[in-house]
Design a protein around this motif. Structure first.
Motif, PDB file in Angstrom:
ATOM      1  N   GLN A 194       0.839  -1.186   0.000  1.00 59.09           N
ATOM      2  CA  GLN A 194       0.000   0.000   0.000  1.00 59.09           C
ATOM      3  C   GLN A 194       0.877   1.239   0.000  1.00 59.09           C
ATOM      4  O   GLN A 194       1.969   1.252   0.563  1.00 59.09           O
ATOM      5  N   CYS A 229      -8.264   0.575  -4.028  1.00 54.27           N
ATOM      6  CA  CYS A 229      -8.505  -0.852  -4.192  1.00 54.27           C
ATOM      7  C   CYS A 229     -10.005  -1.129  -4.223  1.00 54.27           C
ATOM      8  O   CYS A 229     -10.744  -0.736  -3.313  1.00 54.27           O
ATOM      9  N   ASP A 231     -11.514  -3.867  -3.785  1.00 61.34           N
ATOM     10  CA  ASP A 231     -11.954  -4.888  -2.838  1.00 61.34           C
ATOM     11  C   ASP A 231     -12.553  -4.281  -1.574  1.00 61.34           C
ATOM     12  O   ASP A 231     -13.517  -4.814  -1.004  1.00 61.34           O
ATOM     13  N   ASP A 232     -11.958  -3.156  -1.108  1.00 61.77           N
ATOM     14  CA  ASP A 232     -12.448  -2.587   0.146  1.00 61.77           C
ATOM     15  C   ASP A 232     -12.785  -1.102   0.053  1.00 61.77           C
ATOM     16  O   ASP A 232     -13.233  -0.501   1.025  1.00 61.77           O
ATOM     17  N   ASN A 233     -12.543  -0.490  -1.137  1.00 63.90           N
ATOM     18  CA  ASN A 233     -12.776   0.949  -1.322  1.00 63.90           C
ATOM     19  C   ASN A 233     -12.105   1.776  -0.236  1.00 63.90           C
ATOM     20  O   ASN A 233     -12.623   2.814   0.196  1.00 63.90           O
ATOM     21  N   CYS A 234     -10.954   1.321   0.196  1.00 62.31           N
ATOM     22  CA  CYS A 234     -10.244   2.008   1.268  1.00 62.31           C
ATOM     23  C   CYS A 234      -8.732   2.010   1.006  1.00 62.31           C
ATOM     24  O   CYS A 234      -8.102   3.061   1.041  1.00 62.31           O
ATOM     25  N   SER A 235      -8.156   0.840   0.746  1.00 63.22           N
ATOM     26  CA  SER A 235      -6.716   0.744   0.527  1.00 63.22           C
ATOM     27  C   SER A 235      -6.313   1.493  -0.733  1.00 63.22           C
ATOM     28  O   SER A 235      -7.069   1.544  -1.709  1.00 63.22           O
TER      29      SER A 235
END
Length: 835
Positions: A194, A229, A231-235
């Motif tokens: 990240q 990302c 997958d989580d809309n965060c990373s």
């Protein structure tokens, strides 16, 4: 080399490849497992000659001491670094060549002597394989960068154990190939990287380019875009360029906003390091500004910058050890080394340099200098600042400067009255003028290279083009010369296409006014040489052309290099050539091409590189920055036609040594081998050997050419149809001053196949080549390998024992073309049966 159980035939190949590295065990230390089919042979053949150092696994009389035994005496960080420096340098070389060791347990890092201060060396290359080989087992996340980092974590384990004496189990902390390395410990290498917020250090991993048209924030290191990302809309990571909305950002009002109004955020406040996408809150940790001058994305409150290489997370026992030496003088370098070893993705150059710095402190305490220093610390490389990704590209020859091979159509369609072909653009223009056929030239310029070519170049995994052109394209023809120009609209067009598809461009003044040589590449062929004198080169007009180019293109982001001339004749006095280089660099910089973004390429064609570098340094006084020497390596002219494949590979190794001396790029190279036409797999080896060498030892390369009428040896498009894996499938290797953290994805990480097992005949021959200084070792190696297959040498089948391949000196190059010492090749043995 150790042999436990049956001999792994890859080991002699790796040993031959890296045997000159001080950090790898030499053949004289042959340790054989009891009961091995090979142990009797090794002991019998080598024991008498080598004595101590050749024994079974009990190590009773061996000069090699297990790392585990070495932990009995605690060392200071500089002392431990001093003993492991050779190992670090060997790992760096291995990684830059695209391989990983994979088995660095305590029994494979041995002390080469009885003294507690003796250096350590690496043994057992049987598990070595291409970087990225874990992908097939663990998935795409465990690619080359992950594998390389795992090797450095293993070395970090031994490094720290030498300091505090604690026993750390490699398999429990990092994992083993027998029980897949998925350990969830603080020592384990994370699968994903990240983006982090870290203190600015000038690294290229902290440099970015903002494309305001697309909204993408692109890393200058590898051309990938900042991405949320899915997958989580965060990373937040970096991914290959695409039309994904998660790569679209808006920089305004002191913040960076992505889709769904998510803002770039330092997790945990300005004291944190992980960067995420978070709902807007106007906090200090969401404030950012883009510094166009430095290329950094800065958080003003913490002064931290975006870093694509990820976080540094030290395990608790490492933090504890760091605290124990906090008051010592070596703490700062020691701390930097620990941070480098525990990055999410390791950088071999950085780690090895820090090992050298820390080791030098121990040497200073002992009143001596280190026995050797890492190559990347050579002062000569400081003149080159890599602000952009290393060049990996092709030449667009034959478009804006016509030559018979690249511009085959024109030269074949328009002949002289006697039916012969023109030999250069000058001759062709005279023919076109007589036939009133300049419309054909315009058609050629319109269609020979188009936007589609740029798209294809990008799709093939390349990131740059070298654009050769004659001075007449820039200034128009002078002094009644027959060239047609100016035609700068075609350069404009090329740069527009490069910006659109994401390619770097090196502007190459390939043909100077008056000609820098009597050969066709400068526009006019004047042979014999008596028709041309170096004073015919109009230097002042050449500088005017460079100034016009620099003024016009100084603000184009895709222009990352400019070459001041091409293949200047060796008849030009070196002091005059360096005077021109000095004036050319001054002209380009004064015209506005910044040394922070644009490198200047200075040809060292058919001259001794040391002499050119020394003369240029004396002339310029060392005041220039961001330049490199342009080298052209061809294996198909003059005396090269008579060489064996072994000699060609030897010359490639000599080129590697030459390239590591000074900042260099390879402006031209090809797969051509002159009159010799070896089998396809041998050609693939030849291509891969060149590509790997130029990746690891230079600042970039350009294959000659993108299009050529002479077939796949010169035409990159055709070559990729038959040798794609060798040309664009080699592992992406970082050059000097670039990190190594995203090897897993760069160029698609296409290297997946293991080494051939058993070795191909040419690899066996190469192994013996490297061991030429010990005929006894060569004979023993040949017997151990039990080679019972034909050795195919340039399509001539030779069946003989490996021990009969006796080294001889090749004939020297002519004085005008000699660049370096001549390697060894092999005399062909008499034909006979293998016993």
């Amino acid at each position: 080399m150790d042999v436990a159980g049956d001999l792994d035939v890859r080991e002699p190949y790796f040993l031959a490849r890296w045997m000159k590295e001080p950090g790898v065990v030499q053949l004289r230390h042959a340790i054989c497992g009891q009961g091995s089919n090979s142990s009797t042979i090794i002991i019998k053949r080598l024991g008498k000659q080598l004595g101590s150092g050749t024994d079974d696994l009990s190590y009773s009389n061996s000069v090699l001491r297990d790392m585990q035994e070495g932990r009995s005496v605690q060392r200071t960080p500089p002392q431990a670094a001093q003993q492991l420096l050779a190992v670090a340098c060997f790992l760096r070389r291995m990684h830059l060549d695209g391989y990983t060791h994979n088995d660095l347990h305590s029994g494979n890092i041995l002390r080469s002597g009885d003294s507690e201060s003796a250096p350590f060396v690496v043994i057992d290359l049987g598990s070595a394989c291409e970087a990225g080989s874990w992908k097939s087992t663990l998935g795409n996340a465990c690619g080359a960068g992950w594998s390389i980092t795992r090797d450095w974590r293993a070395l970090a384990l031994h490094f720290l154990s030498l300091i505090d004496g604690k026993l750390r189990d490699l398999w429990e902390l990092i994992g083993t190939s027998e029980d897949l390395p998925l350990r969830n410990t603080a020592w384990a290498v994370p699968h994903s990287v990240q983006v982090a917020a870290r203190a600015a250090n000038g690294s290229v991993s902290q440099k970015w380019t903002v494309n305001r048209a697309t909204g993408q924030i692109v890393s200058r290191k590898n051309g990938k875009a900042l991405t949320i990302c899915a997958d989580d809309n965060c990373s937040v990571t970096v991914e290959s360029l695409s039309s994904d909305p998660n790569q679209q950002w808006i920089i305004e009002g002191g913040s960076i906003r992505g889709p769904a109004s998510l803002c770039l955020d330092i997790c945990g406040g300005t004291e944190g390091s992980a960067v995420i996408a978070h709902a807007a809150n106007e906090g200090d940790n969401q404030q950012w500004r883009y510094d166009e001058a430095s290329g950094e994305v800065v958080n003003p409150m913490s002064r931290k910058v975006l870093d694509m290489s990820g976080e540094v997370r030290l395990p608790e026992d490492v933090e504890e050890l760091l605290g124990c030496v906090a008051k010592r003088e070596e703490r700062s370098v020691f701390a930097e080394l620990l941070e480098a070893l525990f990055k999410d993705r390791a950088d071999p150059n950085e780690i090895c340099a820090l090992f050298g710095l820390l080791a030098s402190q121990a040497c200073a305490e002992q009143g001596r200098i280190p026995s050797f220093t890492p190559r990347m610390e050579l002062p000569a490389h400081r003149s080159f600042s890599r602000a952009n990704a290393p060049w990996r590209g092709v030449n667009l020859g034959g478009w804006l400067l016509l030559e018979p091979g690249p511009s085959t159509g024109l030269f074949e369609n328009f002949l002289r009255r006697n039916g012969t072909k023109a030999k250069c653009e000058w001759d062709l223009m005279e023919i076109l003028e007589k036939k009133n056929a300049f419309a054909e030239l315009r058609q050629h310029r319109e269609t020979h290279i188009t936007k589609q070519d740029f798209i294809q170049i990008k799709e093939m995994g390349l990131n740059s083009v070298r654009l050769p052109f004659g001075y007449w394209v820039v200034m128009g023809c002078r002094h009644g010369e027959p060239y047609q120009g100016p035609a700068m609209e075609y350069i404009d067009r090329a740069l527009d296409w490069a910006d659109e598809v994401g390619l770097q461009v090196v502007l190459d003044l390939h043909g100077c006014p008056g000609g820098e040589s009597p050969d066709a590449p400068c526009g006019r062929r004047l042979r014999p040489k008596s028709k041309w004198h170096w004073t015919q080169w109009r230097v002042v007009e050449s500088l005017q052309a460079l100034e016009k180019l620099a003024l016009r293109y100084r603000d184009r982001a895709c222009v990352t290099g400019i070459q001041v001339c091409n293949e200047p004749s060796t008849e030009i006095p070196l002091e005059k050539l360096c005077e021109y280089y000095d004036l050319a660099m001054t002209t380009v910089r004064r015209a506005g091409m910044s040394e922070d973004h644009v490198a200047v390429l200075l040809p060292a064609f058919q001259r001794d590189l040391r002499e050119v570098a020394t003369a240029f340094s004396a002339r310029s006084g060392g005041r220039h920055r961001n330049f490199c020497f342009d080298m052209h390596y061809y294996h198909c002219f003059d005396w090269y036609n008579d060489l064996t494949m072994g000699s060609h590979l030897g010359h490639i190794e000599e080129h590697r040594k030459e390239l590591e001396l000074f900042p260099c790029c390879i402006g031209e190279w090809s797969m051509a081998l002159g009159r010799r036409l070896p089998a396809k797999e041998i050609r693939a080896m030849f291509a891969k050997a060149q590509r790997t060498t130029y990746d690891s030892a230079s600042h970039g390369w350009f294959f000659w050419n993108w299009k050529d009428g002479n077939g796949g040896d010169w035409d990159y498009r055709q070559a990729c149809l038959t040798d794609r894996e060798s040309l664009i499938g080699a592992a992406e290797i970082p050059c000097h001053h670039t990190d190594c953290d995203e090897l897993a994805v760069r160029q698609g990480e296409m290297i997946q196949s293991p080494l051939p097992d058993p070795l191909t005949p040419y690899e066996v021959k190469l192994a013996v080549h490297a061991l030429h200084d010990s005929s006894a070792a060569s004979l023993a190696l040949g017997e151990v390998l039990r080679v019972k297959q034909s050795i195919e040498d340039d399509d001539v089948v030779l069946r003989a024992k490996l021990g009969l391949l006796t080294p001889i000196k090749t004939r020297r190059r002519s004085r005008s073309t000699r660049r370096s010492s001549t390697p060894l090749c092999f005399r062909r043995p008499r034909l006979g049966k293998v016993e």
